[in-house]
Design an enzyme around this catalytic site. Structure first.
Site, PDB file in Angstrom:
ATOM      1  N   HIS A 478      43.280 -19.805  49.574  1.00  0.00           N
ATOM      2  CA  HIS A 478      43.520 -19.326  48.213  1.00  0.00           C
ATOM      3  C   HIS A 478      42.763 -18.028  47.918  1.00  0.00           C
ATOM      4  O   HIS A 478      42.127 -17.902  46.867  1.00  0.00           O
ATOM      5  CB  HIS A 478      43.090 -20.393  47.204  1.00  0.00           C
ATOM      6  CG  HIS A 478      43.836 -21.673  47.315  1.00  0.00           C
ATOM      7  ND1 HIS A 478      43.371 -22.861  46.767  1.00  0.00           N
ATOM      8  CD2 HIS A 478      45.025 -21.978  47.907  1.00  0.00           C
ATOM      9  CE1 HIS A 478      44.236 -23.828  47.026  1.00  0.00           C
ATOM     10  NE2 HIS A 478      45.239 -23.314  47.717  1.00  0.00           N
ATOM     11  N   PRO A 479      42.802 -17.023  48.792  1.00  0.00           N
ATOM     12  CA  PRO A 479      42.116 -15.763  48.476  1.00  0.00           C
ATOM     13  C   PRO A 479      42.746 -15.114  47.251  1.00  0.00           C
ATOM     14  O   PRO A 479      43.965 -15.147  47.071  1.00  0.00           O
ATOM     15  CB  PRO A 479      42.326 -14.919  49.740  1.00  0.00           C
ATOM     16  CG  PRO A 479      43.564 -15.472  50.365  1.00  0.00           C
ATOM     17  CD  PRO A 479      43.540 -16.943  50.069  1.00  0.00           C
TER      18      PRO A 479
END
Length: 570
Positions: A478-479
């Site tokens: 989930h960058p």
């Protein structure tokens, strides 16, 4: 021959496909959509159960790696990003989580004016078709189909996990994307009639039927083309197009109205910096001429981490018996013929959101329950039957950076998240491990729970938990937040509240990099929402009417704040 369009979108991913559809649906505007990857028609993308394949395949994903992470004893973590039509919505785990209402109020508090929950909710609803029907929280006629897989009917472990949470004193939630996120309940996924509901399937396929959309695949974007609007040279810049490479040849496309970067949480940062937009020191080190100094480009990087809490299962009912080639073949055949069965789900059909400590207004820990014990590449973790929960704190304090190291657009950027770099992050992980063990030891799991495989019963002290987490934690993929929206007086704000790059006309960023703070949940749903809302901003349309609906807040927090009824604060 000059390529000229009204709008140019870089990236046909979770946000780019939404924009391509919304910007062309009136027929009034010509749009060019540029994508590095190719087709998403593979069965390994479209069949939900095959989710581990595209994420780990070079053809479909940028196989980024972090630098040596100091907080993880120098480990380098995998950070794949979609490189295919649909982007990361074509390679992700298809988990549909919007985030808590307070996450979006926090965005506004961080300087993203107009992005509170009341303003965002109508766009979540516009994007969605929830298979159980719409209401004031859920949409029922949007492009993205969402469901609960097989409604947990294929395995009793799903309900046992929910019951264990109730045994431990946590609430049950009927819809964590609706009135009440906090608690244990069924998990939702972007699967429509048994097929992955990527933004390519949901938005792009219908948009490609329009003559005013041009799609170019297999390109490498090199830089945005910028022009000065006055004699000062380095001020008053505007974006006029995109330089890109296709089949080894350099091409240029010109935008009459705007250029929009939807290249993703890593790609948009990289492309801005390659264009000379970013921190001076980063650009000088990479050998890129500074065009517009914006110190926040690549800063504020955030991600979620998770561990796999694994147990042997006393009953032979888990998916570990389905991991052989013959079983996989039978699952695949049933899916091909019917779009049903184990092939039509991501297998995360129950979940939970809880608070790790008193005093928190909304949850900060998330659980994905899986009736199998396996690795993310789809291989069994051990012989026999087992189950696991994917768990981790969702509101980290740690912040990282993305920085190009070369003017070469083919070179991968340097990525470092500085995972678990604060004492609060370390404490959240200690709480997380202890709370998870407590939940899984409840009576509802007694008939199924065998030996704890990992972390293992010897992992109890702060020091032991810290060490185990450092060695076993993985990215939840989930960058985000590297091109944050923010207020004028925020030196790290890259964008204004309309996703426009500060100091440059006709240039916007629309993808998960614009988030000011990472929300409590998976990122595909809020990314789609951002693109839906941004499309109205780009076109100058009236914004959808805000919805002031109630949201469940923990009674003890309300009492602390002297709030008498469970409504979200204004």
């Amino acid at each position: 021959m000059e390529q000229r369009y009204d709008y140019i979108i870089v990236g046909a991913g979770s946000a780019g496909c939404v924009l391509a559809d919304r910007l062309t649906e009136s027929g009034e505007h010509s749009v060019l959509l540029l994508e590095a990857g190719g087709t998403d028609k593979s069965i390994f993308i479209q069949m939900p159960t095959a989710l581990s394949y595209p994420m780990n395949t070079e053809k479909y994903a940028w196989q980024f790696e972090t630098e040596k992470e100091p907080g993880l004893d120098g480990r380098e973590l995998h950070c794949p990003r979609g490189k295919v039509l649909g982007g990361s919505s074509s390679i992700n785990g298809m988990v549909y989580v919007r985030g808590h209402a307070c996450d979006f109020d926090q965005w506004e508090e961080e300087g993203a004016a107009g992005w509170n929950y009341q303003a965002c909710l109508p766009y979540f609803r516009r994007a969605e078709s929830w298979n159980k029907g719409g209401d004031e929280y859920r949409g029922d006629n949007g492009p993205v189909g969402t469901c609960n897989g097989n409604d947990m009917e294929l395995n009793p472990l799903y309900q046992a996990f929910i019951n264990a949470g109730k045994d431990a004193g946590y609430p049950e939630t009927n819809d964590y994307n609706g009135y009440q996120q906090e608690g244990f309940g069924t998990m939702h996924m972007t699967v429509d009639k048994g097929v992955r509901a990527s933004t390519s399937n949901a938005y792009l396929r219908r948009a490609l039927k329009r003559s005013n959309l041009t799609l170019k695949k297999g390109i490498v974007a090199r830089r945005f083309l910028l022009e000065a609007q006055d004699s000062e040279g380095l001020s008053g810049l505007k974006a006029v197009g995109v330089e890109f490479e296709k089949s080894g040849n350099t091409q240029v496309a010109v935008a009459n109205k705007e250029v929009i970067s939807s290249a993703g949480s890593i790609g948009s940062v990289q492309l801005l910096q390659l264009s000379g937009i970013g921190p001076k020191a980063v650009l000088e080190k990479a050998g890129v001429e500074l065009k517009h100094e914006l110190n926040g480009v690549g800063e504020n990087l955030q991600d979620h981490l998770e561990v796999y809490f694994q147990y042997h299962c006393n009953e032979p009912i888990t998916l570990n018996s389905k991991l052989g080639l013959v079983s996989k073949g039978m699952i695949g055949a049933e899916w091909i013929l019917t779009r049903k069965g184990l092939g039509a789900t991501n297998h995360f059909e129950s979940c939970a959101f809880i608070r790790s400590r008193k005093g928190l207004k909304w949850p900060n820990i998330q659980y994905h329950f899986l009736p199998a014990a396996m690795r993310y590449d789809g291989q069994a973790a051990f012989d026999g039957h087992g189950f696991q929960v994917h768990v981790g704190p969702n509101k980290p304090e740690s912040r990282g950076t993305v920085a190009i190291t070369s003017a070469d657009s083919h070179a991968k950027p340097e990525i470092i998240f500085n995972y678990i770099s604060t004492e609060q992050d370390r404490q959240d992980w200690r709480d997380c491990i202890r709370l998870t063990r407590e939940i899984l030891s409840q009576p509802a799991m007694d008939a199924y729970r065998g030996e704890e495989i990992q972390p293992g019963l010897s992992i109890t002290s702060d020091e032991a938990i810290d060490e185990w987490v450092k060695q076993n934690v993985e990215s939840a993929y989930h960058p985000s937040c590297g091109c944050k929206m923010g207020a004028d007086d925020d030196p790290m704000a890259v964008l204004d509240e309309e996703c426009r790059v500060r100091g440059i006309d006709n240039l916007r960023v629309v993808d998960s990099s614009v988030f000011p703070v990472i929300p409590n949940g998976n990122l595909n749903a809020p990314t789609i929402m951002v693109a839906e809302r941004a499309s109205d901003l780009i076109l100058g349309k009236p914004m959808l009417k805000e919805q002031d609906v109630p949201v469940w807040i923990a009674p003890e927090w309300q009492e602390k704040q002297r709030i008498n009824k469970p409504v979200r604060e204004a």
